[in-house]
Design an enzyme around this catalytic site. Structure first.
Site, PDB file in Angstrom:
ATOM      1  N   PHE A 160       4.175   5.259  -3.483  1.00 46.87           N
ATOM      2  CA  PHE A 160       3.527   6.095  -4.504  1.00 46.87           C
ATOM      3  C   PHE A 160       3.894   7.568  -4.390  1.00 46.87           C
ATOM      4  O   PHE A 160       3.803   8.307  -5.370  1.00 46.87           O
ATOM      5  CB  PHE A 160       1.993   5.943  -4.417  1.00 46.87           C
ATOM      6  CG  PHE A 160       1.349   6.776  -3.322  1.00 46.87           C
ATOM      7  CD1 PHE A 160       1.124   8.135  -3.503  1.00 46.87           C
ATOM      8  CD2 PHE A 160       0.990   6.209  -2.105  1.00 46.87           C
ATOM      9  CE1 PHE A 160       0.540   8.903  -2.499  1.00 46.87           C
ATOM     10  CE2 PHE A 160       0.414   6.971  -1.102  1.00 46.87           C
ATOM     11  CZ  PHE A 160       0.184   8.321  -1.296  1.00 46.87           C
ATOM     12  N   LYS A 184      11.086  -2.109  -8.360  1.00 48.31           N
ATOM     13  CA  LYS A 184       9.658  -2.458  -8.298  1.00 48.31           C
ATOM     14  C   LYS A 184       8.952  -1.192  -7.822  1.00 48.31           C
ATOM     15  O   LYS A 184       8.889  -0.908  -6.629  1.00 48.31           O
ATOM     16  CB  LYS A 184       9.443  -3.620  -7.309  1.00 48.31           C
ATOM     17  CG  LYS A 184       8.205  -4.469  -7.569  1.00 48.31           C
ATOM     18  CD  LYS A 184       6.895  -3.735  -7.590  1.00 48.31           C
ATOM     19  CE  LYS A 184       6.397  -3.367  -6.227  1.00 48.31           C
ATOM     20  NZ  LYS A 184       5.161  -2.521  -6.281  1.00 48.31           N
ATOM     21  N   GLU A 187       2.604   0.267  -7.748  1.00 49.90           N
ATOM     22  CA  GLU A 187       1.680   0.026  -8.868  1.00 49.90           C
ATOM     23  C   GLU A 187       0.755   1.225  -9.095  1.00 49.90           C
ATOM     24  O   GLU A 187       0.083   1.320 -10.110  1.00 49.90           O
ATOM     25  CB  GLU A 187       0.880  -1.266  -8.651  1.00 49.90           C
ATOM     26  CG  GLU A 187      -0.026  -1.289  -7.428  1.00 49.90           C
ATOM     27  CD  GLU A 187       0.691  -1.687  -6.129  1.00 49.90           C
ATOM     28  OE1 GLU A 187       1.866  -1.309  -5.946  1.00 49.90           O
ATOM     29  OE2 GLU A 187       0.054  -2.355  -5.293  1.00 49.90           O
ATOM     30  N   SER A 237       5.021   2.098   3.785  1.00 52.67           N
ATOM     31  CA  SER A 237       4.387   2.192   5.105  1.00 52.67           C
ATOM     32  C   SER A 237       5.087   1.253   6.102  1.00 52.67           C
ATOM     33  O   SER A 237       5.729   0.266   5.702  1.00 52.67           O
ATOM     34  CB  SER A 237       2.911   1.855   4.982  1.00 52.67           C
ATOM     35  OG  SER A 237       2.766   0.596   4.381  1.00 52.67           O
ATOM     36  N   CYS A 292       6.536  11.483   3.947  1.00 48.81           N
ATOM     37  CA  CYS A 292       6.946  10.904   5.225  1.00 48.81           C
ATOM     38  C   CYS A 292       7.622  11.940   6.115  1.00 48.81           C
ATOM     39  O   CYS A 292       7.887  11.685   7.274  1.00 48.81           O
ATOM     40  CB  CYS A 292       7.889   9.747   4.979  1.00 48.81           C
ATOM     41  SG  CYS A 292       9.393  10.297   4.188  1.00 48.81           S
ATOM     42  N   GLU A 387      -0.281   7.884  11.610  1.00 47.40           N
ATOM     43  CA  GLU A 387       0.078   8.615  10.388  1.00 47.40           C
ATOM     44  C   GLU A 387      -1.181   8.700   9.525  1.00 47.40           C
ATOM     45  O   GLU A 387      -1.683   7.687   9.050  1.00 47.40           O
ATOM     46  CB  GLU A 387       1.173   7.858   9.620  1.00 47.40           C
ATOM     47  CG  GLU A 387       1.542   8.552   8.328  1.00 47.40           C
ATOM     48  CD  GLU A 387       2.577   7.789   7.495  1.00 47.40           C
ATOM     49  OE1 GLU A 387       2.408   6.570   7.296  1.00 47.40           O
ATOM     50  OE2 GLU A 387       3.547   8.413   7.061  1.00 47.40           O
TER      51      GLU A 387
HETATM   52  P1  NAD Z   1       2.949   0.947   0.792  1.00 51.29           P
HETATM   53  O1  NAD Z   1       3.616   0.349   1.959  1.00 51.29           O
HETATM   54  O2  NAD Z   1       1.499   0.649   0.574  1.00 51.29           O
HETATM   55  O3  NAD Z   1       3.675   0.485  -0.572  1.00 51.29           O
HETATM   56  C1  NAD Z   1       5.075   0.572  -0.733  1.00 51.29           C
HETATM   57  C2  NAD Z   1       5.538  -0.507  -1.693  1.00 51.29           C
HETATM   58  O4  NAD Z   1       5.270  -1.790  -1.123  1.00 51.29           O
HETATM   59  C3  NAD Z   1       4.830  -0.481  -3.036  1.00 51.29           C
HETATM   60  O5  NAD Z   1       5.766  -0.758  -4.044  1.00 51.29           O
HETATM   61  C4  NAD Z   1       3.784  -1.588  -2.922  1.00 51.29           C
HETATM   62  O6  NAD Z   1       3.500  -2.204  -4.138  1.00 51.29           O
HETATM   63  C5  NAD Z   1       4.440  -2.573  -1.968  1.00 51.29           C
HETATM   64  N1  NAD Z   1       3.487  -3.265  -1.098  1.00 51.29           N
HETATM   65  C6  NAD Z   1       2.289  -2.812  -0.634  1.00 51.29           C
HETATM   66  N2  NAD Z   1       1.727  -3.720   0.195  1.00 51.29           N
HETATM   67  C7  NAD Z   1       2.593  -4.746   0.274  1.00 51.29           C
HETATM   68  C8  NAD Z   1       2.587  -5.987   0.995  1.00 51.29           C
HETATM   69  N3  NAD Z   1       1.582  -6.330   1.787  1.00 51.29           N
HETATM   70  N4  NAD Z   1       3.655  -6.807   0.861  1.00 51.29           N
HETATM   71  C9  NAD Z   1       4.690  -6.463   0.061  1.00 51.29           C
HETATM   72  N5  NAD Z   1       4.742  -5.312  -0.642  1.00 51.29           N
HETATM   73  C10 NAD Z   1       3.713  -4.461  -0.540  1.00 51.29           C
HETATM   74  O7  NAD Z   1       3.209   2.511   0.846  1.00 51.29           O
HETATM   75  P2  NAD Z   1       2.552   3.667  -0.024  1.00 51.29           P
HETATM   76  O8  NAD Z   1       1.134   3.836   0.396  1.00 51.29           O
HETATM   77  O9  NAD Z   1       2.860   3.461  -1.466  1.00 51.29           O
HETATM   78  O10 NAD Z   1       3.419   4.916   0.456  1.00 51.29           O
HETATM   79  C11 NAD Z   1       3.098   5.711   1.567  1.00 51.29           C
HETATM   80  C12 NAD Z   1       3.860   5.280   2.788  1.00 51.29           C
HETATM   81  O11 NAD Z   1       5.246   5.327   2.531  1.00 51.29           O
HETATM   82  C13 NAD Z   1       3.637   6.216   3.983  1.00 51.29           C
HETATM   83  O12 NAD Z   1       3.533   5.442   5.144  1.00 51.29           O
HETATM   84  C14 NAD Z   1       4.901   7.063   3.995  1.00 51.29           C
HETATM   85  O13 NAD Z   1       5.222   7.615   5.254  1.00 51.29           O
HETATM   86  C15 NAD Z   1       5.907   6.061   3.570  1.00 51.29           C
HETATM   87  N6  NAD Z   1       7.100   6.709   3.054  1.00 51.29           N
HETATM   88  C16 NAD Z   1       8.205   6.694   3.847  1.00 51.29           C
HETATM   89  C17 NAD Z   1       9.346   7.334   3.439  1.00 51.29           C
HETATM   90  C18 NAD Z   1      10.565   7.350   4.316  1.00 51.29           C
HETATM   91  O14 NAD Z   1      11.590   7.833   3.875  1.00 51.29           O
HETATM   92  N7  NAD Z   1      10.506   6.853   5.532  1.00 51.29           N
HETATM   93  C19 NAD Z   1       9.382   8.001   2.194  1.00 51.29           C
HETATM   94  C20 NAD Z   1       8.243   7.984   1.410  1.00 51.29           C
HETATM   95  C21 NAD Z   1       7.100   7.316   1.851  1.00 51.29           C
END
Ligand code: NAD
Length: 496
Positions: A160, A184, A187, A237, A292, A387
């Site tokens: 997000f 994808k 959401e 994450s 991140c 985090e």
């Molecule tokens: P998230 O892991 O909740 O979601 C990321 C994606 O995975 C979304 O598209 C979501 O729909 C999907 N998703 C969520 N739960 C899932 C599951 N159980 N199984 C399969 N798919 C699933 O992350 P978020 O809250 O949207 O974003 C924040 C996180 O992203 C933080 O931890 C941040 O550090 C990380 N991030 C990392 C980087 C990097 O370059 N390392 C960059 C941006 C964000």
């Protein structure tokens, strides 16, 4: 988007519908919509399709039908379309920035910077036509040539916190290299993704070359399990990154999955005060700490009290909404509030408490947390290790640089480490020993700019290589080597 013209975001008059882009057509979901809320207003600003396995199948089928023609389209022609797309992104920069701010809670200026950082990746992808390939006479009469070949249908699953930039880490390089890309989006932030997809269509990419499948976990799993999708770029994450990586690779597929982070900022007594205050505050409050690469843990080496005081003074003065955005949703805000309370009850000192801060008058119902500084935290505490993903700076006090590096090395995460110093020897010492993928010297958010690639280590990355730059080219292609000999020359053999 017309209503509510404040300094901040513009709220759409009616919620924006985010459908799937299937073989060039926008298709409504067969079963379910999910409301999309703005962190500024806590109101519904859109609704997004929650795709089923069948709907994922339809998107992938549309992409697969386009894959062979697209792979055979010359690189120069593919690049020409991306060039047109770049023009459209810049033309609609305000709209894209507003959408990203509206749905992710960023300030409009931050959202704009995110789109422009994405444009840098587009520009990198545009440059590939001048850089790739090559042939050499490897022995007399024998030529060896390398070809970067696309993989077919590939997918990007994004978080997000950067609705435009993170997807742009992925698709410009993937499509330029001849793949059909399925996005994808999170959401929580589908509005920007849909607008980017509309612009990809307007740029003239053939139907199926770029597709969108909206949804949550079920859509991700269906995409990962789908036999026709060959590779994945995931950003999110760490737990989910690890699970997606394991699932994809267990099926023999290629995946690069970037996860969360806990970035350490090492501040030594000789640090320049202005540069340090600017760098540290900008890093932990930018994007309301929801990035991140945000500073999360400041490791204060020796006597740096005056710097800490100045950091707190600067952070206190930030104006919510105008200079710092909102927290993505109520659940995240509650989680952060609890983590701050726990830090205090675990013995750390709360020097600046952003809980319950007065909301900007324009957005009284938004999810706001002011900058928060937790001092004298110790290793093992949640605020030191986990985090938190909010505008919260935890400070741990240590006596020596080696102690600071020891703490850094123990972190399970590996995105970024920064050092604030005026001494070259200290900077080099840290840069050579830090265990993360991206190092900053007097920089709070050491994101490499193109052509330098983005990628961490440890639990911030599952898979090999970086996600942008030449890492992106590696991720989305396979290398074919063609060795050719035409003339029959009896005096020559393969090694001659
Ligand atoms: P998230 O892991 O909740 O979601 C990321 C994606 O995975 C979304 O598209 C979501 O729909 C999907 N998703 C969520 N739960 C899932 C599951 N159980 N199984 C399969 N798919 C699933 O992350 P978020 O809250 O949207 O974003 C924040 C996180 O992203 C933080 O931890 C941040 O550090 C990380 N991030 C990392 C980087 C990097 O370059 N390392 C960059 C941006 C964000």
């Amino acid at each position: 988007m017309t209503e509510n013209k404040h300094w901040g975001v513009q709220v759409p008059a009616t919620p924006i519908e985010c459908r799937n882009l299937v073989a060039g057509h926008w298709i409504s979901p067969e079963t379910e919509w999910l409301d999309v809320e703005s962190p500024y207003t806590a109101q519904t600003v859109g609704r997004v399709a929650l795709s089923t396995v069948r709907e994922v199948d339809a998107v992938v089928a549309g992409a697969k039908a386009a894959a062979s023609d697209w792979a055979r389209t010359p690189l120069k022609e593919r690049t020409a379309l991306l060039f047109r797309y770049r023009e459209l992104v810049l033309k609609h920069l305000d709209d894209l920035s507003n959408r990203a701010a509206l749905e992710a809670g960023k300030t409009v200026a931050e959202a704009r910077a995110g789109v422009l950082k994405g444009v840098e990746v587009i520009e990198y992808a545009l440059s590939l036509q001048n850089d790739l390939g090559g042939a050499q006479e490897v022995s007399r009469g024998v030529t060896c040539e390398v070809r970067r070949e696309p993989l077919g249908v590939v997918a990007g699953i994004t978080p997000f916190n950067f609705p435009a930039m993170v997807p742009m880490w992925l698709y410009p390089i993937a499509v330029t290299m001849g793949n059909c890309f399925v996005h994808k989006p999170s959401e929580k932030v589908p509005l920007t993704a849909v607008r980017m997809a509309e612009l990809m269509v307007e740029a003239g990419f053939p139907a199926g070359v770029y597709s969108v499948v909206n949804g949550g976990r079920a859509a991700v799993e269906a995409l990962v399990d789908h036999p026709d999708v060959k590779a994945y770029g995931f950003v999110g994450s760490s737990n989910v990154a690890k699970a997606v990586y394991a699932r994809a690779t267990s099926l023999g597929k290629r995946a690069l999955c970037l996860g969360g982070a806990k970035n350490h900022l090492i501040v030594v007594p000789d640090a320049d005060p202005a540069v340090t205050v600017d760098g540290v505050v900008g890093s932990f409050t930018g994007c309301a700490g929801q990035r991140c690469m945000a500073a999360s843990l400041m490791v204060a080496v020796g006597e740096v009290d005056r710097l800490v005081d100045a950091i707190i003074e600067r952070a206190k003065r930030l104006e919510l909404g105008r200079e710092m955005g909102a927290i993505i949703d109520r659940a995240a805000l509650e989680r952060l509030n609890k983590a701050i309370a726990r830090a205090e009850s675990d013995g750390a000192k709360l020097r600046l408490d952003g809980r319950g801060i007065k909301a900007p008058t324009e957005y009284p119902d938004g999810y706001w947390l002011g900058p928060t500084v937790i001092d004298h935290a110790t290793p093992g505490q949640e605020c030191t290790e986990a985090e938190l993903f909010g505008p919260v700076l935890t400070i741990v006090r240590v006596k020596t640089l080696d102690e600071a590096l020891e703490l850094e090395a123990k972190s399970p995460y590996g995105n970024a480490t920064s050092v604030f110093t005026t001494r070259g020897a200290v900077a080099r010492y840290v840069a050579e020993r830090a265990t993360t993928g991206m190092i900053g010297v007097n920089i709070g958010v050491p994101v490499p700019r193109e052509p330098f690639s983005f990628g961490g280590t440890k639990a911030s990355r599952f898979g090999q290589g970086d996600i942008t730059g030449s890492g992106g080219v590696e991720l989305w292609t396979s290398l074919k080597k063609i060795t050719t000999k035409w003339a029959l020359q009896p005096d020559q053999n393969w090694m001659s």
